[in-house]
Design an enzyme around this catalytic site. Structure first.
Site, PDB file in Angstrom:
ATOM      1  N   LYS A  13       0.832  -1.216   0.000  1.00  0.00           N
ATOM      2  CA  LYS A  13       0.000   0.000   0.000  1.00  0.00           C
ATOM      3  C   LYS A  13       0.866   1.265   0.000  1.00  0.00           C
ATOM      4  O   LYS A  13       0.599   2.186  -0.746  1.00  0.00           O
ATOM      5  CB  LYS A  13      -0.917   0.035   1.242  1.00  0.00           C
ATOM      6  CG  LYS A  13      -1.904  -1.107   1.314  1.00  0.00           C
ATOM      7  CD  LYS A  13      -2.887  -0.918   2.469  1.00  0.00           C
ATOM      8  CE  LYS A  13      -2.245  -0.945   3.849  1.00  0.00           C
ATOM      9  NZ  LYS A  13      -1.588  -2.221   4.203  1.00  0.00           N
ATOM     10  N   ARG A  88      -9.140   1.076   9.274  1.00  0.00           N
ATOM     11  CA  ARG A  88      -8.726  -0.311   9.475  1.00  0.00           C
ATOM     12  C   ARG A  88      -9.783  -1.103  10.227  1.00  0.00           C
ATOM     13  O   ARG A  88      -9.608  -2.303  10.435  1.00  0.00           O
ATOM     14  CB  ARG A  88      -7.457  -0.322  10.284  1.00  0.00           C
ATOM     15  CG  ARG A  88      -6.301  -1.019   9.513  1.00  0.00           C
ATOM     16  CD  ARG A  88      -5.102  -0.725  10.194  1.00  0.00           C
ATOM     17  NE  ARG A  88      -3.915  -1.430  10.047  1.00  0.00           N
ATOM     18  CZ  ARG A  88      -2.797  -0.889   9.578  1.00  0.00           C
ATOM     19  NH1 ARG A  88      -2.802   0.303   9.074  1.00  0.00           N
ATOM     20  NH2 ARG A  88      -1.691  -1.580   9.607  1.00  0.00           N
ATOM     21  N   ARG A 123      11.680  -5.952   3.565  1.00  0.00           N
ATOM     22  CA  ARG A 123      11.223  -4.565   3.595  1.00  0.00           C
ATOM     23  C   ARG A 123      12.150  -3.693   4.435  1.00  0.00           C
ATOM     24  O   ARG A 123      12.606  -4.090   5.503  1.00  0.00           O
ATOM     25  CB  ARG A 123       9.809  -4.506   4.162  1.00  0.00           C
ATOM     26  CG  ARG A 123       9.348  -3.073   4.362  1.00  0.00           C
ATOM     27  CD  ARG A 123       7.904  -2.910   4.202  1.00  0.00           C
ATOM     28  NE  ARG A 123       7.163  -3.253   5.403  1.00  0.00           N
ATOM     29  CZ  ARG A 123       5.875  -2.980   5.544  1.00  0.00           C
ATOM     30  NH1 ARG A 123       5.214  -2.408   4.559  1.00  0.00           N
ATOM     31  NH2 ARG A 123       5.254  -3.311   6.641  1.00  0.00           N
ATOM     32  N   ARG A 156      11.528  -2.451  10.164  1.00  0.00           N
ATOM     33  CA  ARG A 156      10.519  -2.203  11.198  1.00  0.00           C
ATOM     34  C   ARG A 156      10.476  -3.376  12.170  1.00  0.00           C
ATOM     35  O   ARG A 156      10.478  -4.524  11.753  1.00  0.00           O
ATOM     36  CB  ARG A 156       9.140  -2.029  10.539  1.00  0.00           C
ATOM     37  CG  ARG A 156       8.946  -0.659   9.977  1.00  0.00           C
ATOM     38  CD  ARG A 156       7.702  -0.560   9.142  1.00  0.00           C
ATOM     39  NE  ARG A 156       6.497  -1.080   9.786  1.00  0.00           N
ATOM     40  CZ  ARG A 156       5.274  -0.942   9.261  1.00  0.00           C
ATOM     41  NH1 ARG A 156       5.116  -0.316   8.115  1.00  0.00           N
ATOM     42  NH2 ARG A 156       4.233  -1.433   9.880  1.00  0.00           N
ATOM     43  N   ARG A 167      -0.238  -9.712  12.666  1.00  0.00           N
ATOM     44  CA  ARG A 167      -0.821  -8.564  11.957  1.00  0.00           C
ATOM     45  C   ARG A 167      -1.750  -9.043  10.832  1.00  0.00           C
ATOM     46  O   ARG A 167      -2.779  -8.424  10.558  1.00  0.00           O
ATOM     47  CB  ARG A 167       0.282  -7.669  11.393  1.00  0.00           C
ATOM     48  CG  ARG A 167       1.050  -6.942  12.508  1.00  0.00           C
ATOM     49  CD  ARG A 167       2.314  -6.293  12.000  1.00  0.00           C
ATOM     50  NE  ARG A 167       2.034  -5.200  11.109  1.00  0.00           N
ATOM     51  CZ  ARG A 167       2.864  -4.779  10.152  1.00  0.00           C
ATOM     52  NH1 ARG A 167       4.026  -5.360   9.987  1.00  0.00           N
ATOM     53  NH2 ARG A 167       2.536  -3.780   9.398  1.00  0.00           N
TER      54      ARG A 167
END
Ligand code: AMP
Length: 210
Positions: A13, A88, A123, A156, A167
């Protein structure tokens, strides 16, 4: 144009929002980036959000609704915006509606959990400006350094495999019902991940122009 990018953590996203923001000349608003900046600055908001974020849980609707209401009132949002990672939950979506906010399109980025788990380990994000990279799919020009602001990139904490799994579970339980919510309002479009950043953004831009 008011847009929402909906999708699991790691669906891309943030990456797609940055491309669309340039293409459509509207800002991206990422509650995740706003919260990470708050945690980094040690503000009261950051203190409240830190533990939830590190464990992969959601921050309370009340906090998020406050953040988003303030942010959308800023002048750069006058001609539209892209929401990345918000709403969310159903209460967040209802709060936006209650504030008279309507969306032209809600783009649901569809991707298998398995692909996400494979991707997340690569990432890297910029702790300063929020830009996101992937060591092979979207590498920065200089290894470990943000193209946008020159800061050192980080992994992260919530991208650790066990946290990603929780998650994803939170996404399926709390966020996925938003697809039905926006489908019933006639604004949901679903775009399958195309395997590359460029092909996925082309697919999104195509549906936005239809
Ligand atoms: P993100 O960068 O969008 O993956 O967000 C990182 C973390 O920030 C999430 O795992 C949540 O803990 C928190 N967060 C961001 N946006 C929201 C939201 N709209 N509602 C609740 N928590 C959020």
């Amino acid at each position: 144009m008011n847009l929402i990018l909906l999708g699991a953590p790691g669906a891309g996203k943030g990456t797609q929002a940055a491309i669309l923001a340039k293409e459509l000349n509207i800002p991206t608003i990422s509650t995740g980036n706003i919260l990470r900046a708050a945690v980094a600055s040690g503000s009261e908001l950051g203190k409240q959000a830190k533990a939830c974020m590190e464990s992969g849980a959601l921050v309370s609707d009340e906090i998020i609704i406050g953040i988003i209401r303030d942010r959308l009132a800023e002048p750069d949002c006058a001609n539209g915006y892209i929401l990345d990672g918000v709403p969310r939950t159903i209460p967040q979506a209802e709060a936006l509606e209650e504030n008279g906010i309507k969306f032209d399109h809600v783009v649901s980025m569809e991707i298998a959990d398995k692909t996400i788990l494979e991707r997340m380990s690569g990432r890297r994000v910029c702790p300063k400006c929020g830009a996101s990279y992937h060591i092979t799919a979207v590498p920065p020009k200089k290894e470990g350094v943000c193209d946008e602001c020159g800061s050192e990139l980080i992994t992260r904490k919530d991208d650790a495999p066990e946290t990603v799994k929780s998650r994803l579970a939170v996404y399926h339980k709390e966020t996925e019902p938003l697809k039905e919510f926006y489908r019933s309002r006639g604004v949901l479009v679903q775009v399958e991940d195309q395997g590359s950043v460029e092909a996925t953004s082309a697919a999104i831009l195509k549906v936005l122009k239809e």
